[in-house]
Design an enzyme around this catalytic site. Structure first.
Site, mmCIF file in Angstrom:
data_model
loop_
_atom_site.group_PDB
_atom_site.id
_atom_site.type_symbol
_atom_site.label_atom_id
_atom_site.label_comp_id
_atom_site.label_asym_id
_atom_site.label_seq_id
_atom_site.Cartn_x
_atom_site.Cartn_y
_atom_site.Cartn_z
ATOM 1 N N HIS A 361 9.081 15.270 -4.536
ATOM 2 C CA HIS A 361 8.098 14.188 -4.428
ATOM 3 C C HIS A 361 8.415 13.214 -3.299
ATOM 4 O O HIS A 361 7.890 12.093 -3.261
ATOM 5 C CB HIS A 361 8.037 13.399 -5.738
ATOM 6 C CG HIS A 361 7.539 14.169 -6.904
ATOM 7 N ND1 HIS A 361 6.221 14.184 -7.293
ATOM 8 C CD2 HIS A 361 8.189 14.988 -7.770
ATOM 9 C CE1 HIS A 361 6.095 14.949 -8.362
ATOM 10 N NE2 HIS A 361 7.263 15.455 -8.663
ATOM 11 N N LYS A 549 1.040 -0.738 -4.994
ATOM 12 C CA LYS A 549 2.015 0.367 -4.996
ATOM 13 C C LYS A 549 3.399 -0.274 -5.006
ATOM 14 O O LYS A 549 3.535 -1.466 -4.808
ATOM 15 C CB LYS A 549 1.841 1.259 -3.741
ATOM 16 C CG LYS A 549 1.818 0.492 -2.449
ATOM 17 C CD LYS A 549 1.426 1.348 -1.241
ATOM 18 C CE LYS A 549 -0.053 1.685 -1.217
ATOM 19 N NZ LYS A 549 -0.259 3.137 -1.147
ATOM 20 N N ARG A 550 4.451 0.514 -5.211
ATOM 21 C CA ARG A 550 5.805 -0.054 -5.153
ATOM 22 C C ARG A 550 6.028 -0.624 -3.766
ATOM 23 O O ARG A 550 5.453 -0.163 -2.774
ATOM 24 C CB ARG A 550 6.830 1.030 -5.477
ATOM 25 C CG ARG A 550 6.901 1.417 -6.929
ATOM 26 C CD ARG A 550 7.397 0.296 -7.796
ATOM 27 N NE ARG A 550 8.762 -0.098 -7.506
ATOM 28 C CZ ARG A 550 9.825 0.198 -8.284
ATOM 29 N NH1 ARG A 550 9.664 0.921 -9.381
ATOM 30 N NH2 ARG A 550 11.026 -0.205 -7.981
ATOM 31 N N LYS A 555 5.933 2.168 3.077
ATOM 32 C CA LYS A 555 4.537 1.978 2.652
ATOM 33 C C LYS A 555 3.875 0.856 3.481
ATOM 34 O O LYS A 555 2.670 0.736 3.515
ATOM 35 C CB LYS A 555 4.503 1.683 1.155
ATOM 36 C CG LYS A 555 4.987 2.848 0.272
ATOM 37 C CD LYS A 555 5.060 2.437 -1.189
ATOM 38 C CE LYS A 555 5.644 3.532 -2.076
ATOM 39 N NZ LYS A 555 4.699 4.604 -2.445
ATOM 40 N N THR A 659 -1.127 8.700 -4.998
ATOM 41 C CA THR A 659 -2.125 9.041 -6.019
ATOM 42 C C THR A 659 -3.070 7.858 -6.227
ATOM 43 O O THR A 659 -4.219 8.023 -6.607
ATOM 44 C CB THR A 659 -1.422 9.404 -7.353
ATOM 45 O OG1 THR A 659 -0.388 8.451 -7.605
ATOM 46 C CG2 THR A 659 -0.852 10.795 -7.302
ATOM 47 N N LYS A 663 -7.348 7.461 -6.804
ATOM 48 C CA LYS A 663 -8.004 6.652 -7.835
ATOM 49 C C LYS A 663 -9.038 5.715 -7.205
ATOM 50 O O LYS A 663 -10.139 5.542 -7.718
ATOM 51 C CB LYS A 663 -6.946 5.862 -8.618
ATOM 52 C CG LYS A 663 -5.993 6.736 -9.420
ATOM 53 C CD LYS A 663 -4.714 6.029 -9.814
ATOM 54 C CE LYS A 663 -3.717 7.015 -10.428
ATOM 55 N NZ LYS A 663 -2.340 6.445 -10.586
#
Ligand code: 26W
Length: 815
Positions: A361, A549-550, A555, A659, A663
């Protein structure tokens, strides 16, 4: 998957109300009149669970007695979210519940809100596991989720007066937890430490201590499939609770030490989300749940047999290793087969390789677990022996294949002082997959290249997905009703590619207006939710722009906040004409691993930028920023349906899949994003014209690394970027304290490993295109509707079907 007709006797609302009253009275000792919302929540949960029990027994019996191979999903994390609404939906009891609790004098929402959200996961990996077991049950595939029932889940996040993250323990088991059934009689013994001795030619492990693994079973109801699978989470108990002799010697700590040592194993979830944790307790946790789970599977599939034919084990159940966290399962199954059942090495190896498959992952080298062999040797001496033997066998096999010696060394599973778990998983299992096409390609071309060259057939891809039950049907009932109206059926909930049928309706302005009205209603609803939960006022007549998100540098929350600062400066100094300003509200939600210094400083910066902007009359009504505390599944279910623009801005080649992106697309938000992870496939399916693409792609990133990246050059090149960074460095967001963010600013200007500065200009430039379109609501909503219509592929049902076809080679139980 054919929908099996409704359960034998659908319960009426009155009957359901009676069942709740029964629970209140006989299981909880309160009358309906005395009951609180929390009492009714527990009673309703138990009543629903009872309704699922029969289908669970049938599914278990068919799983064990049938000859449909089952799936064992081994995961250190299951981020399930609140259970009541999902159980009611999948059991087809939602309406009865609403009427029943009203009859008991309560509002359904108050009962649903009484549930405590379990946080047994960090982020993407844990939530994916939850979506996958929902899809496995909804497709009628026999499956067991195996994990740990941590006593403390992911920490609760608050912000102190300086905007810093403050973590508080998540003691989620403080009140009655109605969903888990603790099954003491199905416990397993798990041992640690000690030594390995030779006894009449056989290796015998003499462990030093052991703990009792007690299963807590959660029912996993399928949506309209009449199949109910099991999520078996292990909790650690000590065999000898109390050392009475020590107590009598008034050595009270010693007296409870055995209990504490044992129970520590399932005490707390490690809050790290992408940096390996070399702690002994983490390895104890991994071995604990994997050993208990493998023994449990043998118990389930060979009931009452002490000499089972385990050569058939891989035909009974195939195990998916959710990242490297459960990979100690490979030497553990070898130990069980050889030491406990007397199989020879080769037979054991054949069984083991056929039993396991590995999903990776991540692409971050620091996230790939490498355990010091000293730690494994001390905690699991027999396993280290087996790992060494596997590693030698692997080297021999590679030599057979004619692989070069130095390559063989690079591929070594055991390097003398360390064990590389991703390599062990790749050699020790039958299949290896990434979680998006780009990710799987990079695994083959870069991260596991040597392995892909040597074993090309092992490598495949399964692009992630999300369950449409929780993230569309439950989270967005208004959109769900509109979709059902547009398609004339609600079958899309279990066949999401049917959303395609909405494509023609995107040309129907009336339908698009209805769609826009749904979004506006969701925005209005979120304004209420935010007021209740965070005490903040939000202007619903602004664009809702979200990044949840984290918190991680790859990111690039930093890119978002620098763009927000640049916009703020632009409005303040008039470079952005006042009437050109498109009112926007920016929502952040992000937890940082407690030890992740720069991530926590980024949170502090975002909170202080929000404080300055939200209190500046010059930009009131034009720009607002909110870092919403404690991002969790509940917040996602409320914020995603209200969002118009979603941020997926990671550096290309770093986000394995994502993910959240799926959504948001499924809930009618447009995405601004890079060609990274599943963004690539989302853009392909929704259409490039319905996606705001910016930034470097993977090759351009690699080229920039190769040519030497100097972030300061980009700082000098774009005045908007320079101004934004100077404002941070100058103390604008720290009451003049120029050192507050110095470490962050110096990282940006000297290192900036994930190239935030290099992608800033492209990101800033695309904002104009975004705002231009937003001023044409019909076109915006048409594109948003086309995102919904073309995102059916991103259902976790489709992901599971891919796993069934490419990796597990099994399917649904016969009806
Ligand atoms: C050892 C500490 C640790 C803990 C968790 C390392 C790595 C992890 C996870 C693999 C991190 C994670 O959640 N990865 C995310 O997995 C999602 C589901 O596949 C992907 O969509 C995300 O891109 C990926 O970051």
């Amino acid at each position: 998957m054919t929908e099996i007709t409704a359960p034998k006797s659908p319960v009426t609302a009155d009957q359901f109300a009676d069942e709740i009253r029964e629970q209140l009275k006989y299981a909880q000792g309160v009358t309906a009149e005395q009951a609180t919302a929390a009492d009714v929540y527990v009673a309703a949960a138990k009543a629903v669970r009872n309704h699922l029990q029969d289908a669970w027994f049938t599914t278990q019996a068919d799983t064990v007695n049938g000859n449909t191979k089952a799936v064992g999903y081994l995961s250190a994390e299951f981020l399930m979210g609140k259970q009541l609404e999902n159980a009611l939906l999948n059991a087809g009891l939602t309406d009865q519940f609403d009427e029943a609790v009203k009859a008991l004098g309560f509002e359904p929402k108050d009962i649903v809100d009484a549930e405590y959200e379990p946080g047994l996961g960090n982020g993407g990996l844990g939530r994916l596991a939850a979506c996958f077991i929902d899809s496995l049950a909804s497709l009628g595939v026999p499956a067991f989720g195996y994990g740990i029932q941590y006593r403390y889940g992911i920490f609760k996040q608050q912000f102190d007066e300086n905007g810093k993250q403050v973590e508080t323990p998540d003691y989620w088991l403080s009140n009655e937890e109605p969903w888990g059934h603790i099954d003491y009689n199905r416990d397993q013994k798990v041992s640690f430490g000690g030594e390995v001795v030779e006894e009449n030619g056989k290796k015998v492990w003499k462990p030093a201590w052991s703990v009792r693994a007690v299963p807590v079973d959660y029912l996993v109801p399928g949506y309209k499939s009449q199949r109910v699978n099991t999520l078996r989470l292990w909790t650690a108990r000590s065999y000898d609770e109390f050392d009475l002799l020590a107590f009598n010697r008034s050595e009270y700590m010693e007296a409870v030490e055995p209990k504490v040592k044992a129970e520590n194993i399932s005490k707390i979830l490690y809050p790290e989300d992408s940096t390996k944790v070399g702690k002994e307790l983490r390895l104890e946790q991994q071995y604990f749940f994997v050993s208990a789970s493998l023994h449990d599977a043998i118990r389930v599939f060979y009931p009452g047999q002490d000499k089972p034919d385990l050569t058939t084990f891989p035909d009974k159940i195939t195990f998916q290793l959710n990242d490297t966290h459960p990979v100690i399962g490979i030497p553990e199954l070898m130990r069980i087969l050889i030491d406990e059942y007397g199989y020879d090495w080769d037979t054991a190896w054949t069984i083991t390789q056929k039993t396991f498959n590995y999903t990776c992952h991540t692409l971050l080298p620091e996230a790939l677990e490498v355990w010091p062999s000293s730690l494994i040797g001390e905690l699991l001496p027999r396993h280290l022996e087996i790992i060494e033997k596997i590693s030698d066998q692997f080297k021999a096999e590679l030599r057979e294949k004619g692989v070069a010696e130095n390559t063989i060394n690079d591929m070594a599973i055991y390097t003398g002082d360390a064990v590389r778990m991703a390599y062990l998983a790749t050699y020790g299992g039958s299949h290896v997959n990434g979680v998006a096409e780009l990710h799987s390609q990079l695994l083959k071309d870069v991260t596991l290249k040597n392995f892909s060259d040597a074993y090309p057939d092992k490598f495949t891809n399964v692009t992630n997905g999300v369950t449409p039950r929780r993230f569309v049907k439950l989270a967005n009932p208004a959109l769900s009703d509109l979709i059902t109206e547009g398609l004339g059926t609600d079958k899309w909930v279990s066949d999401l590619e049917m959303l395609q049928g909405l494509v023609p309706l995107a040309q129907d302005d009336e339908f698009v207006k209805k769609f826009a009205a749904v979004k506006q209603a969701n925005k209005h609803a979120f304004v209420g939710f935010a007021k209740d939960h965070y005490g903040i006022d939000i202007d619903e007549n602004t664009m809702f722009n979200t990044m949840v998100k984290r918190l991680h540098e790859y990111k690039r929350q930093s890119l978002k906040i620098l763009a927000v600062i640049s916009r703020y400066a632009g409005i303040k100094n008039g470079t952005v004409a006042a009437d050109d300003v498109l009112p926007r509200t920016v929502f952040f939600g992000a937890k940082a691993a407690p030890g992740y210094y720069l991530a926590k400083m980024t949170i502090q910066l975002i909170n202080n930028v929000a404080r300055v902007i939200n209190n500046d009359p010059d930009v009131k009504g034009k720009l607002a920023v909110h870092m919403l505390p404690n991002y969790n599944i509940e917040m996602a279910q409320n914020l995603i349906p209200a969002t118009e623009l979603d941020e997926q801005i990671s550096q290309a080649g770093k986000e394995a899949s994502g993910t959240g992106n799926m959504k948001f697309a499924l809930n009618g938000a447009l995405t601004v994003g890079t060609l990274d992870g599943a963004n690539v496939e989302i853009r392909e399916r929704v259409g490039a014209e319905n996606f705001f693409l910016f930034g470097m792609n993977v090759d351009e990133v690699e080229a920039l690394y190769a040519n030497g990246y100097d972030p300061a050059k980009y700082y000098e090149a774009d005045p908007r970027l320079k101004q934004a960074i100077d404002l941070v460095a100058g103390g604008t967001f720290s009451e003049g304290d120029r050192n507050a963010y110095a470490p962050l600013v110096s990282d940006w200007l000297t290192k900036d490993w994930f190239m935030t500065l290099a992608d800033f200009t492209s990101y800033a430039n695309i904002q104009a295109k975004i705002e231009e379109l937003y001023t044409h609501p019909l076109d915006w909503n048409r594109k948003a509707l086309l995102n919904v219509a073309n995102s059916g592929f991103f259902s976790s049902d489709r992901s599971i079907e891919d796993y069934l076809e490419r990796i597990w080679h099994t399917g649904p139980l016969a009806d």
